[in-house]
Design a protein around this motif. Structure first.
Motif, mmCIF file in Angstrom:
data_model
loop_
_atom_site.group_PDB
_atom_site.id
_atom_site.type_symbol
_atom_site.label_atom_id
_atom_site.label_comp_id
_atom_site.label_asym_id
_atom_site.label_seq_id
_atom_site.Cartn_x
_atom_site.Cartn_y
_atom_site.Cartn_z
ATOM 1 N N LYS A 69 0.595 -1.035 -0.107
ATOM 2 C CA LYS A 69 -0.679 0.118 0.235
ATOM 3 C C LYS A 69 0.489 1.599 0.044
ATOM 4 O O LYS A 69 0.476 2.273 -1.128
ATOM 5 N N VAL A 70 1.966 0.865 1.337
ATOM 6 C CA VAL A 70 2.875 2.776 0.770
ATOM 7 C C VAL A 70 3.648 2.856 -0.366
ATOM 8 O O VAL A 70 3.193 3.914 -0.775
ATOM 9 N N ALA A 71 4.037 1.518 -1.179
ATOM 10 C CA ALA A 71 4.717 1.767 -2.494
ATOM 11 C C ALA A 71 3.888 2.219 -3.542
ATOM 12 O O ALA A 71 3.711 3.302 -4.414
ATOM 13 N N VAL A 72 2.494 1.648 -3.489
ATOM 14 C CA VAL A 72 1.773 2.411 -4.180
ATOM 15 C C VAL A 72 1.108 4.037 -4.036
ATOM 16 O O VAL A 72 1.154 4.639 -5.331
ATOM 17 N N ASN A 73 1.160 3.935 -2.653
ATOM 18 C CA ASN A 73 0.534 5.299 -2.549
ATOM 19 C C ASN A 73 1.789 6.305 -2.896
ATOM 20 O O ASN A 73 1.747 7.736 -3.173
ATOM 21 N N GLN A 74 2.809 6.282 -3.155
ATOM 22 C CA GLN A 74 4.487 7.004 -3.807
ATOM 23 C C GLN A 74 4.592 7.069 -4.960
ATOM 24 O O GLN A 74 5.164 8.195 -5.722
ATOM 25 N N ILE A 75 3.138 6.207 -5.730
ATOM 26 C CA ILE A 75 3.448 6.934 -7.156
ATOM 27 C C ILE A 75 2.522 8.238 -7.362
ATOM 28 O O ILE A 75 2.221 8.365 -6.855
ATOM 29 N N LYS A 76 3.500 9.231 -8.123
ATOM 30 C CA LYS A 76 2.951 10.515 -8.082
ATOM 31 C C LYS A 76 2.516 11.052 -9.322
ATOM 32 O O LYS A 76 2.420 11.902 -9.409
ATOM 33 N N LEU A 105 -6.301 1.485 -4.981
ATOM 34 C CA LEU A 105 -5.595 2.545 -4.432
ATOM 35 C C LEU A 105 -5.238 3.959 -4.370
ATOM 36 O O LEU A 105 -5.399 4.825 -3.549
ATOM 37 N N ASN A 106 -4.950 4.095 -6.008
ATOM 38 C CA ASN A 106 -4.231 5.437 -6.249
ATOM 39 C C ASN A 106 -4.202 5.788 -7.622
ATOM 40 O O ASN A 106 -4.512 4.770 -9.061
ATOM 41 N N PRO A 107 -5.914 7.001 -7.669
ATOM 42 C CA PRO A 107 -6.375 7.666 -9.452
ATOM 43 C C PRO A 107 -5.251 7.751 -10.065
ATOM 44 O O PRO A 107 -5.545 7.642 -11.485
#
Length: 206
Positions: A69-76, A105-107
């Motif tokens: 989850k952390v790694a996915v949410n770091q995609i910017k 998790l990440n749009p």
């Protein structure tokens, strides 16, 4: 970094499915007692019915690790995750729900599914040991630069497949049951660990 703009913008009109539309396609072909792709048989129809149930179950039960989850949410920055698949493919049924859960998790992640046999130009760029094995995930950035690819299955299942091809000591239907038992015991942990390792190795835009 490989640029795939010519491949994905080649002028070929592709049918692209969102995950929800792909699930609707699965339901449709099961209702019509068929599968996707040019080859139709009762065995493939049977696998497709099983795969629909697998995906419906996994849609409710996949739990992602906190580190993933952390790694996915770091995609910017925006990414498109193209996935080659077919309704009859058991490995696709076991792994694509995990990819869909990650994408939710990440749009900035756009998950787009395309059918293998309708897109040979893409598939033939991502062969596994010379074969058109699926599912195959190809991630690109906004300029169609390849970020990474993954597939067709976690390393443990891939090892089983390679051993079986070297020594097919039982009917494929029995071997397929062995593979799905492996997935059942694994509980999506292997695919999550492999994707985590990939994402952690991808430079994060600050």
């Amino acid at each position: 970094m490989k640029n795939l703009s010519e491949l994905f913008n080649s002028g070929i009109e592709r049918t692209i499915y969102s995950y929800s539309d792909y699930m609707l396609l699965m339901e449709l072909v099961v209702k019509e007692q068929r599968t996707t792709g040019p080859k139709q048989s009762e065995d493939l129809n049977h696998y497709t019915r099983l795969n629909l149930h697998r995906m419906q179950r996994l849609n409710k039960t996949v739990v992602l690790s906190e580190s993933l989850k952390v790694a996915v949410n770091q995609i910017k920055s925006p990414q498109t995750w193209y996935v080659l698949t077919e309704a009859w493919c058991g490995d696709a049924a076991q792994n694509i729900p995990v990819l869909a859960t990650i994408a939710k998790l990440n749009p900035l992640i756009s998950l787009q599914l395309i059918l293998r046999d309708e897109n040979p130009d893409v598939m033939d760029q991502y062969l596994t040991n010379g074969g058109r094995s699926i599912p195959k995930l190809i991630a690109v950035d906004g300029e169609f630069n390849e970020i990474f690819d993954w597939g067709p299955r976690p390393a443990g299942a891939q090892h089983m497949m390679e051993q079986y091809k070297e020594n097919p000591d039982k009917p494929f239907k029995e071997f397929a049951e062995d593979i799905h038992k492996w997935y059942s015991v694994d509980k999506t942990l292997s695919v999550q660990k492999e994707l985590l390792a990939i994402l952690e190795g991808v430079p994060v835009e600050k």
